[in-house]
Write an enzyme that holds these catalytic residues in place. Structure first.
Site, short mmCIF file in Angstrom:
data_model
loop_
_atom_site.label_atom_id
_atom_site.label_comp_id
_atom_site.label_asym_id
_atom_site.label_seq_id
_atom_site.Cartn_x
_atom_site.Cartn_y
_atom_site.Cartn_z
CB CYS A 70 -0.92 0.02 1.21
SG CYS A 70 -2.24 -1.19 1.12
CG HIS B 270 -5.16 -8.90 1.11
ND1 HIS B 270 -4.47 -9.81 1.88
CD2 HIS B 270 -4.62 -7.69 1.43
CE1 HIS B 270 -3.58 -9.19 2.63
NE2 HIS B 270 -3.66 -7.89 2.37
CG HIS C 176 -0.95 -9.45 5.86
ND1 HIS C 176 -0.51 -8.86 4.70
CD2 HIS C 176 -0.12 -10.52 6.07
CE1 HIS C 176 0.54 -9.52 4.23
NE2 HIS C 176 0.80 -10.53 5.06
CE1 TYR D 210 -5.52 -4.78 7.02
CE2 TYR D 210 -4.18 -6.03 5.48
CZ TYR D 210 -4.33 -4.96 6.36
OH TYR D 210 -3.29 -4.09 6.57
NE ARG E 71 0.73 -11.48 0.05
CZ ARG E 71 1.74 -10.62 0.21
NH1 ARG E 71 1.58 -9.51 0.92
NH2 ARG E 71 2.91 -10.86 -0.35
#
Length: 359
Positions: A25, A181, A184, A186, A234
């Site tokens: 990001c 995604h 992490h 999220y 991911r």
């Protein structure tokens, strides 16, 4: 030939080498108004430099499928057509340099609505361009984050649709690879891990229930993403907890499920879902997790995490630990890392005519 500079084929797409740029990001988009979430000159220059430097695949940073899916108000988004047009400028240039353009589709979940990292990254509310985060369960990421609103079954279905819509727009914007995604901490990762998912409905409890949302997203995206184009996922391969979290064993099991649902490559990272957990970092510290998936399944894998040296990257591929390496911070430091590595390893990369004097 150097393994790092062998082309790699997935479905009908050939990626010119195995030096890939991990999604990172930039937190540099306009936070409000008609250009909210659209890439600007910073993003163009950032990605263009790495393409000119010989990177085989560039995965554009986590790009939110909805305004509420952003990590910060300054994140990229792909929920409207204005964002698509701005992204086309980037994909056109990447293709002109022989680089494959990819994009990471994301929803930040309970870790959304935070300030810029260089301003401290603290959670922000509606009075500072923020919003109310959502999650798998009403469990905050840490004591500083607000309690997220638990998504209902209908809202989960809406988010699945947002990922599919984002994939359609990504295709229209000229991307050749989409990555979901699921790492992490999220939203998708929040559903996968029993540390953050305390639901008692069809999306919580057992392994099969906790992976349900992720597989619904994969199926929805795969349905609209062309058969000839690859789809990545991911993952955080471990929460780095002794027990009570997502584990490497879960990742191996899930990799087989993802492959069966049309995922072409697993981008293997770790962590991010548990605040304050100790992660034993070091050169290539996440590579063993990628290697384990590669050894135990037929799903191709990408390795990421403190891969900085050309010989180190070459050894990962030559040893069969991964099919490609994804570089993050090292490509921030050196946009032409791929060209430098090719010189050291005897490989070949495309060099722009304007840079021939550098060869």
């Amino acid at each position: 030939m150097s393994a790092l500079f062998e082309p790699y084929r997935l479905r009908d797409l050939t990626i010119p080498n195995r030096v890939w740029m991990a999604p990172m990001c930039q937190y540099s988009a306009t936070p409000e108004g008609p250009e909210t979430g659209a890439p600007n000159d910073w993003h163009f220059a950032h990605y263009a430099a790495r393409a000119a430097g010989g990177t085989g695949l560039i995965l554009v940073e986590a790009t939110a499928v909805s305004p509420e899916g952003r990590i910060t108000p300054y994140d990229l988004g792909i929920w409207n057509d204005a964002q698509v047009e701005a992204l086309r400028r980037i994909t056109r240039f990447l293709v002109s340099q022989g680089t494959i353009p990819g994009i990471q589709l994301a929803h930040a979940g309970r870790k959304s609505s935070t300030d810029l990292p260089w301003e401290g990254g603290a959670p922000i509310g509606p009075d500072a361009l923020g919003w109310q985060p959502v999650g798998a369960s009403p469990l905050p990421f840490d004591e500083k984050h607000p309690v997220p609103t638990e998504l209902t079954a209908d809202q989960i279905s809406d988010v699945v649709g947002q990922f599919a819509d984002a994939a359609r727009r990504a295709l229209d914007a000229g991307f050749e690879i989409a990555e979901i995604h699921g790492a992490h901490g999220y939203l998708i990762n929040g559903f996968l891990s029993p540390h953050s998912n305390h639901r008692t409905d069809a999306y919580g409890g057992s392994y099969e229930n906790r992976v349900r949302f992720a597989l619904e997203v994969v199926d929805a995206v795969r349905e609209v993403w062309p058969e000839d184009k690859p789809l990545f996922f991911r993952i955080s391969a471990t929460d780095w907890l002794a027990d009570g979290g997502w584990s490497a064993d879960d990742t191996v099991r899930f990799a087989a499920d993802l492959h069966a649902h049309g995922i072409d490559l697993l981008d293997v990272s770790t962590g991010g879902n548990v605040s304050g957990v100790r992660i034993p970092t070091g050169p290539g510290y996440q590579v063993p997790f990628a290697a384990r998936v590669k050894a135990a399944t037929s799903l191709p894998v990408g390795a990421v995490g403190m891969i900085t040296d050309p010989e180190q990257a070459e050894k990962i591929l030559a040893n069969g630990e991964a099919d490609a390496v994804l570089l993050g911070r090292e490509l921030l430091r050196n946009p032409s890392w791929a060209r430098q590595a090719a010189r050291e390893l005897g490989g070949e990369v495309r060099v722009p005519n304007q840079y021939h004097r550098s060869v």
